[in-house]
Structure formats: C-alpha cells, structure tokens
Design a protein around this motif. Structure first.
Motif, PDB file in Angstrom:
ATOM      1  N   TYR A 268      -5.935  26.615  16.570  1.00  0.00           N
ATOM      2  CA  TYR A 268      -4.811  26.335  17.510  1.00  0.00           C
ATOM      3  C   TYR A 268      -4.002  25.322  16.948  1.00  0.00           C
ATOM      4  CZ  TYR A 268      -2.713  25.567  22.086  1.00  0.00           C
ATOM      5  OH  TYR A 268      -1.902  25.706  23.097  1.00  0.00           O
ATOM      6  N   ALA A 269      -4.660  24.263  16.564  1.00  0.00           N
ATOM      7  CA  ALA A 269      -3.726  23.129  15.832  1.00  0.00           C
ATOM      8  C   ALA A 269      -3.034  23.556  14.791  1.00  0.00           C
ATOM      9  CB  ALA A 269      -4.390  21.878  15.571  1.00  0.00           C
ATOM     10  N   ALA A 270      -3.824  24.248  13.741  1.00  0.00           N
ATOM     11  CA  ALA A 270      -2.920  24.775  12.624  1.00  0.00           C
ATOM     12  C   ALA A 270      -1.842  25.962  12.883  1.00  0.00           C
ATOM     13  CB  ALA A 270      -4.048  25.439  11.765  1.00  0.00           C
ATOM     14  N   ALA A 271      -2.161  26.722  13.945  1.00  0.00           N
ATOM     15  CA  ALA A 271      -1.403  27.589  14.322  1.00  0.00           C
ATOM     16  C   ALA A 271       0.042  27.314  14.990  1.00  0.00           C
ATOM     17  CB  ALA A 271      -2.082  28.900  15.417  1.00  0.00           C
ATOM     18  N   ARG A 272      -0.142  25.958  15.670  1.00  0.00           N
ATOM     19  CA  ARG A 272       1.072  25.495  16.296  1.00  0.00           C
ATOM     20  C   ARG A 272       1.754  24.885  15.328  1.00  0.00           C
ATOM     21  NH1 ARG A 272      -1.356  21.444  20.097  1.00  0.00           N
ATOM     22  NH2 ARG A 272      -1.357  20.165  18.146  1.00  0.00           N
ATOM     23  N   ALA A 273       0.970  24.053  14.474  1.00  0.00           N
ATOM     24  CA  ALA A 273       1.463  23.279  13.340  1.00  0.00           C
ATOM     25  C   ALA A 273       2.519  24.415  12.698  1.00  0.00           C
ATOM     26  CB  ALA A 273       0.811  22.464  12.354  1.00  0.00           C
ATOM     27  N   PHE A 274       2.012  25.531  12.132  1.00  0.00           N
ATOM     28  CA  PHE A 274       2.753  26.489  11.387  1.00  0.00           C
ATOM     29  C   PHE A 274       4.055  27.077  12.003  1.00  0.00           C
ATOM     30  CE2 PHE A 274       3.351  30.109   9.085  1.00  0.00           C
ATOM     31  CZ  PHE A 274       3.343  29.786   7.585  1.00  0.00           C
ATOM     32  N   LEU A 275       3.739  27.444  13.378  1.00  0.00           N
ATOM     33  CA  LEU A 275       4.685  28.076  14.237  1.00  0.00           C
ATOM     34  C   LEU A 275       5.822  27.004  14.218  1.00  0.00           C
ATOM     35  CD1 LEU A 275       2.972  30.023  16.937  1.00  0.00           C
ATOM     36  CD2 LEU A 275       4.257  30.878  14.952  1.00  0.00           C
ATOM     37  N   ARG A 276       5.586  25.582  14.194  1.00  0.00           N
ATOM     38  CA  ARG A 276       6.855  24.588  14.350  1.00  0.00           C
ATOM     39  C   ARG A 276       7.342  24.366  13.049  1.00  0.00           C
ATOM     40  NH1 ARG A 276       4.206  20.417  18.772  1.00  0.00           N
ATOM     41  NH2 ARG A 276       4.144  21.976  20.496  1.00  0.00           N
ATOM     42  N   ASP A 277       6.698  24.616  11.857  1.00  0.00           N
ATOM     43  CA  ASP A 277       7.525  24.269  10.478  1.00  0.00           C
ATOM     44  C   ASP A 277       8.600  24.909  10.344  1.00  0.00           C
ATOM     45  OD1 ASP A 277       7.646  24.079   7.455  1.00  0.00           O
ATOM     46  OD2 ASP A 277       5.705  23.024   7.942  1.00  0.00           O
ATOM     47  N   HIS A 278       9.594  24.478   9.859  1.00  0.00           N
ATOM     48  CA  HIS A 278      10.992  24.954   9.594  1.00  0.00           C
ATOM     49  C   HIS A 278      10.888  25.458   8.349  1.00  0.00           C
ATOM     50  CE1 HIS A 278      12.846  23.525  13.203  1.00  0.00           C
ATOM     51  NE2 HIS A 278      12.234  22.592  13.390  1.00  0.00           N
ATOM     52  N   GLY A 279       9.762  25.512   7.600  1.00  0.00           N
ATOM     53  CA  GLY A 279       9.792  26.119   6.337  1.00  0.00           C
ATOM     54  C   GLY A 279       9.153  27.541   6.356  1.00  0.00           C
TER      55      GLY A 279
ATOM     56  N   ASP B  39      -9.986  28.752  20.574  1.00  0.00           N
ATOM     57  CA  ASP B  39     -10.465  27.607  19.655  1.00  0.00           C
ATOM     58  C   ASP B  39     -10.986  26.416  20.686  1.00  0.00           C
ATOM     59  OD1 ASP B  39     -10.647  25.265  18.280  1.00  0.00           O
ATOM     60  OD2 ASP B  39      -8.833  25.670  16.975  1.00  0.00           O
ATOM     61  N   THR B  40     -12.337  26.135  20.680  1.00  0.00           N
ATOM     62  CA  THR B  40     -13.081  25.242  21.729  1.00  0.00           C
ATOM     63  C   THR B  40     -12.574  23.733  21.377  1.00  0.00           C
ATOM     64  OG1 THR B  40     -15.002  24.996  19.926  1.00  0.00           O
ATOM     65  CG2 THR B  40     -14.968  26.682  21.503  1.00  0.00           C
ATOM     66  N   ALA B  41     -12.238  23.470  20.234  1.00  0.00           N
ATOM     67  CA  ALA B  41     -11.396  22.008  20.020  1.00  0.00           C
ATOM     68  C   ALA B  41     -10.444  21.768  21.114  1.00  0.00           C
ATOM     69  CB  ALA B  41     -11.023  21.993  18.580  1.00  0.00           C
ATOM     70  N   VAL B  42      -9.904  22.798  21.494  1.00  0.00           N
ATOM     71  CA  VAL B  42      -8.603  22.664  22.301  1.00  0.00           C
ATOM     72  C   VAL B  42      -8.832  22.920  23.729  1.00  0.00           C
ATOM     73  CG1 VAL B  42      -6.098  23.138  22.831  1.00  0.00           C
ATOM     74  CG2 VAL B  42      -6.907  22.761  20.455  1.00  0.00           C
ATOM     75  N   VAL B  43      -9.308  24.145  23.902  1.00  0.00           N
ATOM     76  CA  VAL B  43      -9.381  24.815  25.238  1.00  0.00           C
ATOM     77  C   VAL B  43     -10.752  24.578  25.819  1.00  0.00           C
ATOM     78  CG1 VAL B  43      -7.991  26.839  24.702  1.00  0.00           C
ATOM     79  CG2 VAL B  43     -10.588  27.019  24.392  1.00  0.00           C
TER      80      VAL B  43
ATOM     81  N   CYS C   7     -11.135  30.249  33.617  1.00  0.00           N
ATOM     82  CA  CYS C   7     -11.344  29.008  34.125  1.00  0.00           C
ATOM     83  C   CYS C   7     -10.073  28.562  34.475  1.00  0.00           C
ATOM     84  CB  CYS C   7     -12.403  28.247  33.212  1.00  0.00           C
ATOM     85  SG  CYS C   7     -12.743  26.402  33.847  1.00  0.00           S
ATOM     86  N   PRO C   8      -9.079  28.638  35.571  1.00  0.00           N
ATOM     87  CA  PRO C   8      -8.012  28.072  35.681  1.00  0.00           C
ATOM     88  C   PRO C   8      -7.997  26.655  35.656  1.00  0.00           C
ATOM     89  CG  PRO C   8      -8.340  29.979  36.983  1.00  0.00           C
ATOM     90  CD  PRO C   8      -9.791  29.626  36.249  1.00  0.00           C
ATOM     91  N   GLY C   9      -6.928  26.174  35.249  1.00  0.00           N
ATOM     92  CA  GLY C   9      -7.000  24.626  35.227  1.00  0.00           C
ATOM     93  C   GLY C   9      -7.993  23.853  34.305  1.00  0.00           C
ATOM     94  N   ARG C  10      -8.539  24.762  33.448  1.00  0.00           N
ATOM     95  CA  ARG C  10      -9.530  24.039  32.382  1.00  0.00           C
ATOM     96  C   ARG C  10      -8.935  22.801  31.569  1.00  0.00           C
ATOM     97  NH1 ARG C  10     -12.099  26.927  28.467  1.00  0.00           N
ATOM     98  NH2 ARG C  10     -12.099  28.957  29.550  1.00  0.00           N
ATOM     99  N   ARG C  11      -9.684  21.618  31.221  1.00  0.00           N
ATOM    100  CA  ARG C  11      -9.501  20.603  30.801  1.00  0.00           C
ATOM    101  C   ARG C  11      -8.986  20.808  29.203  1.00  0.00           C
ATOM    102  NH1 ARG C  11     -10.124  15.140  31.854  1.00  0.00           N
ATOM    103  NH2 ARG C  11     -10.126  13.873  30.014  1.00  0.00           N
ATOM    104  N   LEU C  12      -7.814  20.619  28.823  1.00  0.00           N
ATOM    105  CA  LEU C  12      -7.387  20.835  27.497  1.00  0.00           C
ATOM    106  C   LEU C  12      -7.114  19.677  26.712  1.00  0.00           C
ATOM    107  CD1 LEU C  12      -4.483  23.287  28.546  1.00  0.00           C
ATOM    108  CD2 LEU C  12      -6.781  24.124  27.613  1.00  0.00           C
ATOM    109  N   ALA C  13      -7.418  19.859  25.546  1.00  0.00           N
ATOM    110  CA  ALA C  13      -7.103  18.812  24.370  1.00  0.00           C
ATOM    111  C   ALA C  13      -5.893  18.269  24.352  1.00  0.00           C
ATOM    112  CB  ALA C  13      -7.810  19.045  23.097  1.00  0.00           C
ATOM    113  N   ASP C  14      -5.436  17.344  23.866  1.00  0.00           N
ATOM    114  CA  ASP C  14      -3.999  16.992  23.770  1.00  0.00           C
ATOM    115  C   ASP C  14      -3.073  18.142  22.985  1.00  0.00           C
ATOM    116  OD1 ASP C  14      -4.224  14.496  24.884  1.00  0.00           O
ATOM    117  OD2 ASP C  14      -4.420  13.520  23.218  1.00  0.00           O
ATOM    118  N   GLY C  15      -2.169  18.420  23.470  1.00  0.00           N
ATOM    119  CA  GLY C  15      -1.434  19.526  22.628  1.00  0.00           C
ATOM    120  C   GLY C  15      -1.665  20.853  23.139  1.00  0.00           C
ATOM    121  N   GLY C  16      -2.598  21.067  24.080  1.00  0.00           N
ATOM    122  CA  GLY C  16      -2.949  22.304  24.601  1.00  0.00           C
ATOM    123  C   GLY C  16      -2.162  22.601  25.464  1.00  0.00           C
TER     124      GLY C  16
END
Length: 386
Positions: A30-41, A301-305, A313-322
């Motif tokens: 999740y974190a890698a995918a988000r970072a990649f989609l945000r990269d302007h390169g 990705d369990t590290a985020v979701v 599981c509606p309203g599940r607790r998400l890590a920062d950035g989720g």
C-alpha cells in the motif's frame, strides 16, 4: 476470512516492489503503491494511452493521457465540478430522479438485470456533470456498443482486427453525432456551468471534446456500473451488512460502500512508465520501466488496513495515510476526480433499491475480466420485488 466476490489473488510474500519475469515492475504494498502513484517521475501507461501517441499535435489528448504541468492545471480548473458540495447541490436531484425511475421498474414486479439499471444511473449522472444533455434517443445503447462486454484488439493484419477498427470508428461516430455534437451546439448557444462549456471556453474543438467525453464515460459510467452491482451482491448475500446499511444515515452507509470498494476495486491495477529513476523504499526502479501498481493487492496490506483485510469491516481502523476506499480510486495526480460523485450516486440508488419491500436477488452475476486493467465485469445479477 475472505469474502471477496471477485477473487484476483493475494500478494505474494517478499518485497512489495519487485521485477516480474516479463520485465515489468510490480508494486504490491500500500505505502509503496501510494508513493509511486504520487511520484512525478512517471507518466501514464496502459488504458489505451498508446493509441493517442499518433494524434496530430494540434489535437490535445484527453486529460487521462496527459501528465505534468498541463495536466495539473486542467485538474485545478475543473476540480469544482467534482467536489462533495457540488455533488450534493448540483447532481443529487438527478441521482434521485434516475434512481426512482429505475427502482420503479423493479417495483412493478419485473425480473431485471441490475447492470442495466446501474448503467442508466451512471449514464444520467455523468451526463449531467459533462453537460452531455440534449442527446438523441438511445445514448445508453450507443455507449453499450462502444464499451462491449467482449473487447477485441484493433489492427489491420486480420479480419477480426479490421472488424474492431470498423467497430470503434462506428462507435465514435454514433456518440459524436448522437450526443456530443448536440451538446456542443447547445453550449455554444447558451453556456452553462459544466465541463463541456468549460472546454468550449478554452477553445477546444469538437474532436477534443469527444475524446474527453469518452474518457469520462469510461471512468464515470462503466466503472460505477460495475461497482453498484458488486456492492448490491455483497448486500444481498450478507443479512447483517444489509441491515446495518439500511438502518444507517448517509455517512455510515457511505462507509459501508467504501469498504466494499476497498475490497473489490473495479480496476485491479494501474500502469505507469518511469521517466527517471524512481526510488520506492529500498528499491530503485530505473527510467523507462513499465510499472504495474496492483491496487487489488495494496488494498489488502495489513500494515495499513489491519487484521482480516479480505473481510468487510466498515469503519475499520486504518494506519496513517490509509483511505477508507484504499487505492481503488488511484492516488496522486491521476486520482479519480469523480470519487465523491460516484459513491453518492451509488448510495442514493442502492438505498432506494434495497428499501423496496420484498426485494431479493434472483440470480447472482457471471464474472468476466478485462485483463488490460484487471477489471471485472458483472452481468446477469437479476433482482425482483414482491
């Protein structure tokens, strides 16, 4: 527990960014995918972007296929058409009207294909956003023809390829003369606060406006059609979830739908191509690489979701950035601008449909896939009431 209706596999163990045997780079975390989609390169790849590379230079490509400052400026200028406030104030009446019309067909006791009803909802709402009003009768039929269940690959080396070239040209022509040209003429005579009027004010040609309308048709109509069906499928087959959904106020209902979308992203992956070396975590993806960002894997990705990522599981607790929808709407410069509109129209329709007395699913859908986007297509989910 895995309650996914559309199983596209789980991410493998190991590095969330890796090179596959065919030379494509794949991003699962999740974190890698988000970072990649945000990269302007990186720039868009897949989604038919290759077909636009031969456009004459004087014709501006649709926003989906542009990157860099021009793309960002376009998004900035058109953002007002997609805000939550705009969705509520400008489009809710359309959503309510078309939802009532489609639910009335079920109330009559008919057995209907839910994909037909959801497509009409998506067509009417997206048309309002675009300003694609005043069409000749048959817009849904024309769009169904342009976006068929079974896609071919155009080309000039086989009869099948030639058929698909002819079919695409015929589809473009039908939508232009039946829908886009009438709307352009009406907006030239009397501009309104919609996307076509904005494009005309920019000096865009009818051909460019046609390209933008077809892009938004694919992004706003086709995907919403599939999501409404998969969400209904979950709600029809989970009594507890359906009861919770029907008893809730709109904000909580939207959380239920967000969670279903996280679990069942309509588009399973996005492709990008690097324009320079891109560092993601401990991995450097070289310039010129084709990268497949697996949204369906990242959303588990369990590290985020958290725990039980394949459960609803509606309203599940998400890590920062989720995000409550995961990366189902993408992220970064190309994040879907119509996410708020899509979720609101889905809720308006589904709440009315599932509130019908005696509503039931007669038959579950059949599942087909579009490999280019790892997207699902659901047809044949039949519902009736009484």
């Amino acid at each position: 527990m895995n309650v996914r209706k559309v199983d596209r596999g789980a991410p493998g163990a190991g590095c969330p960014v890796h090179r596959t045997p065919d030379g494509t780079w794949q991003v699962d975390g999740y974190a890698a995918a988000r970072a990649f989609l945000r990269d302007h390169g990186t720039v868009q790849a897949g989604l038919g972007v290759e077909t636009t590379e031969n456009f004459p230079r004087r014709i501006r490509r649709p926003v989906l296929y542009r990157d860099g400052p021009e793309h960002r400026e376009h998004r900035r200028q058109t953002a007002r058409f997609f805000t939550p406030r705009r969705g509520d104030e400008a489009y809710r009446a359309v959503m309510e009207r078309v939802a009532d019309e489609q639910v009335a067909l079920v109330r009559e006791g008919r057995v209907v294909d839910l994909a037909d009803l959801s497509f009409q909802v998506a067509v009417d709402v997206t048309s309002a956003v675009l300003g694609l009003t005043g069409s000749k009768p048959g817009i849904r039929r024309r769009l169904d023809y342009f976006f068929p269940e079974e896609f071919g690959k155009p080309g000039f080396t086989s009869l099948r390829g030639l058929y698909w070239v002819w079919r695409q040209l015929r589809g473009w022509s039908a939508i232009y003369f039946g829908d886009v040209r009438p709307a352009v003429r009406a907006r030239r005579a009397q501009p309104r606060d919609d996307l076509i009027s904005h494009l005309l004010a920019e000096g865009r040609t009818s051909a460019e406006i046609l390209g933008e309308c077809l892009t938004f048709a694919a992004a706003g109509m086709v995907t919403t059609r599939e999501f409404i069906v998969v969400a209904a499928w979950h709600l029809f087959t989970d009594d507890e979830l359906r009861s919770r959904y029907l008893a809730a106020e709109e904000p909580e209902r939207l959380l239920v739908l967000h969670e279903v979308l996280r679990l069942e992203p309509v588009i399973g992956h996005l492709k990008r191509r690097t324009t320079r070396d891109v560092r993601v975590g401990d991995v450097t993806v070289p310039a010129g690489a084709l990268v497949r960002v697996q949204l369906d894997h990242a959303n588990l990705d369990t590290a985020v979701v958290g725990e039980h990522p394949a459960a609803v599981c509606p309203g599940r607790r998400l890590a920062d950035g989720g995000s409550s929808t995961g990366l189902s709407f993408g992220d970064g410069p190309h994040k879907c601008p119509g996410s708020h509109v899509a979720m609101l129209e889905s809720d308006v329709f589904l709440h009315k449909l599932l509130s019908l007395e005696g509503i039931r699913m007669v038959r579950p859908p059949r599942i087909a896939f579009k490999d280019e986007i790892a997207g699902y297509e659901l047809r044949g989910l039949q519902v009736t009431a009484g």
